[in-house]
Write an enzyme that holds these catalytic residues in place. Structure first.
Site, mmCIF file in Angstrom:
data_model
loop_
_atom_site.group_PDB
_atom_site.id
_atom_site.type_symbol
_atom_site.label_atom_id
_atom_site.label_comp_id
_atom_site.label_asym_id
_atom_site.label_seq_id
_atom_site.Cartn_x
_atom_site.Cartn_y
_atom_site.Cartn_z
ATOM 1 N N HIS A 114 38.709 36.955 55.499
ATOM 2 C CA HIS A 114 38.032 37.244 54.232
ATOM 3 C C HIS A 114 36.523 37.437 54.388
ATOM 4 O O HIS A 114 35.737 36.950 53.568
ATOM 5 C CB HIS A 114 38.330 36.156 53.216
ATOM 6 C CG HIS A 114 39.746 36.147 52.718
ATOM 7 N ND1 HIS A 114 40.552 37.261 52.749
ATOM 8 C CD2 HIS A 114 40.501 35.150 52.158
ATOM 9 C CE1 HIS A 114 41.735 36.964 52.239
ATOM 10 N NE2 HIS A 114 41.727 35.692 51.885
ATOM 11 N N HIS A 184 40.636 37.703 44.627
ATOM 12 C CA HIS A 184 41.505 36.597 45.060
ATOM 13 C C HIS A 184 41.787 35.633 43.907
ATOM 14 O O HIS A 184 41.733 34.420 44.080
ATOM 15 C CB HIS A 184 40.855 35.857 46.230
ATOM 16 C CG HIS A 184 41.841 35.183 47.138
ATOM 17 N ND1 HIS A 184 42.663 34.160 46.722
ATOM 18 C CD2 HIS A 184 42.128 35.386 48.453
ATOM 19 C CE1 HIS A 184 43.402 33.753 47.738
ATOM 20 N NE2 HIS A 184 43.105 34.485 48.800
ATOM 21 N N GLU A 311 46.929 40.036 46.102
ATOM 22 C CA GLU A 311 45.697 40.638 46.593
ATOM 23 C C GLU A 311 45.962 42.103 46.968
ATOM 24 O O GLU A 311 46.571 42.394 47.997
ATOM 25 C CB GLU A 311 45.182 39.867 47.809
ATOM 26 C CG GLU A 311 44.989 38.391 47.549
ATOM 27 C CD GLU A 311 44.993 37.585 48.825
ATOM 28 O OE1 GLU A 311 44.171 37.880 49.727
ATOM 29 O OE2 GLU A 311 45.835 36.664 48.948
#
Length: 352
Positions: A114, A184, A311
């Site tokens: 991420h 997210h 996502e």
């Protein structure tokens, strides 16, 4: 005709910088609150079949919760945040682009996850009102978290004429780089408890099996005959206890589904007690479904299965997989992504 209203309030300070919370609301529809810290969707209120409203996403009540969870060494959960520069995992924290090896921070076992330890979810974005919504802008300098090129990113949050939450992403660069952006948010359509009784459908005939590090291994495979077949609605918790090596790797679902072309939606979830129905559409080729397997563990907030994430993104480790859809962005090109979330109510899971 309902109109979208935008209001702003001070939410706190981080590093000497003011952080604001913006509220987007429509009469009779959803109310969503967004932070300019991390682009976080902090709350989203929606009515159930009887008109009772509840917050259906997971979030912290104050800024301190987000800041503490983003500190080095914290068990980060990315509640509601914009993820960048690269959503999901890059194997070994390295990738080659145009013959040059780039190393990015490792923060998930052997992987970079991420965007690294100081990804876009840890930044204060610039905010501006736009018709029907809010636009956040962030300039990420060349070399930020190891990524090449100065990247200018915009994320726009709008409530459209149908009351749907529309997230539009745009990015440009001054040097070749890789980009994979997503949101997210963790959803719980009951507003409480766990999500195991939610019914879920994902419009995908294939998914990406992973190795023990949650990196895609081999080619995408058919979902037929596996716990990963959500083409017809299924309880999220129905197969979590099955003896399947892929479920064992991540203690549940944390995989990329390859979305089918021309499907009526990307994913849809329904909670029977409240009747709330979430439908998701996206321009992206994949969706990472995460069943909240590690919530509540090792100091993480909430409890296991308190929420699930959908996502919308390109595939994990794409910079190292030339067979996957490319995530390379070059000067003169524009990265564009749009994902739409609609909240409604239904007495049963819709057939179509």
């Amino acid at each position: 005709m309902p109109r979208t209203e935008l209001t702003r309030e001070l939410f706190g300070r981080v590093g000497g910088t003011d952080v604001h919370r913006y509220t987007l609301a429509r009469d009779g529809g959803i109310t969503v609150r967004i932070l300019d810290y991390g682009g976080v969707v902090q709350s989203l209120e929606a009515p159930d079949r009887s008109g009772r409203r509840a917050d259906v996403v997971l979030g912290y009540p104050d800024l301190d919760g987000y800041v503490a969870n983003n500190r080095p060494g914290a068990p980060r959960v990315f509640l509601g945040a914009v993820i960048g520069r690269y959503a999901n995992r890059i194997a070994g924290g390295a990738f080659a682009l145009d013959g040059v090896l780039h190393r990015v921070p490792v923060n998930d076992g052997k992987n970079s996850l991420h965007g690294g330890p100081a990804g876009f979810d840890t930044r204060v974005w610039s905010a501006a009102e736009v018709p029907g919504g809010l636009r956040l802008t962030l300039v990420s300098p060349d070399g930020d978290q190891g990524y090449p090129g100065q990247l200018t990113t915009e994320v726009t949050y709008r409530l459209d004429a149908r009351g749907r939450l529309v997230l539009t992403y745009r990015a440009t660069t001054d040097a070749p780089t890789v980009v994979n952006l997503t949101n997210h948010t963790y959803w719980n359509l009951a507003g409480t408890g766990d999500v195991h009784d939610h019914r879920l459908a994902i419009a995908a005939s294939r998914y990406c099996p992973t190795d023990e590090n949650l990196i895609p291994a081999g080619d995408p495979v058919p979902v037929d005959g596996t716990p990963f077949d959500f083409r017809a609605p299924e309880r999220i918790g129905a197969r979590l206890g099955e003896s399947d090596p892929q479920l064992a790797i991540g203690s549940g679902y944390d995989h990329n589904w390859v979305l089918d072309d021309d499907a009526p939606f990307a994913a849809r979830a329904w909670e029977p007690a409240s009747g709330r129905l979430l439908t998701m559409w996206t321009t992206e080729p994949g969706v990472q479904f995460y069943s909240g397997n590690y919530l509540g563990a090792d100091g993480r907030p909430h409890h296991r299965g308190a929420g699930f994430a959908l996502e919308a993104q390109h595939f994990p480790d794409s910079p190292n997989r030339p067979d996957f859809p490319s995530t390379v962005l070059r000067p003169g090109e524009v990265y564009h992504q749009e994902t739409v979330f609609a909240l409604a109510t239904a007495d049963r899971f819709p057939v179509a």
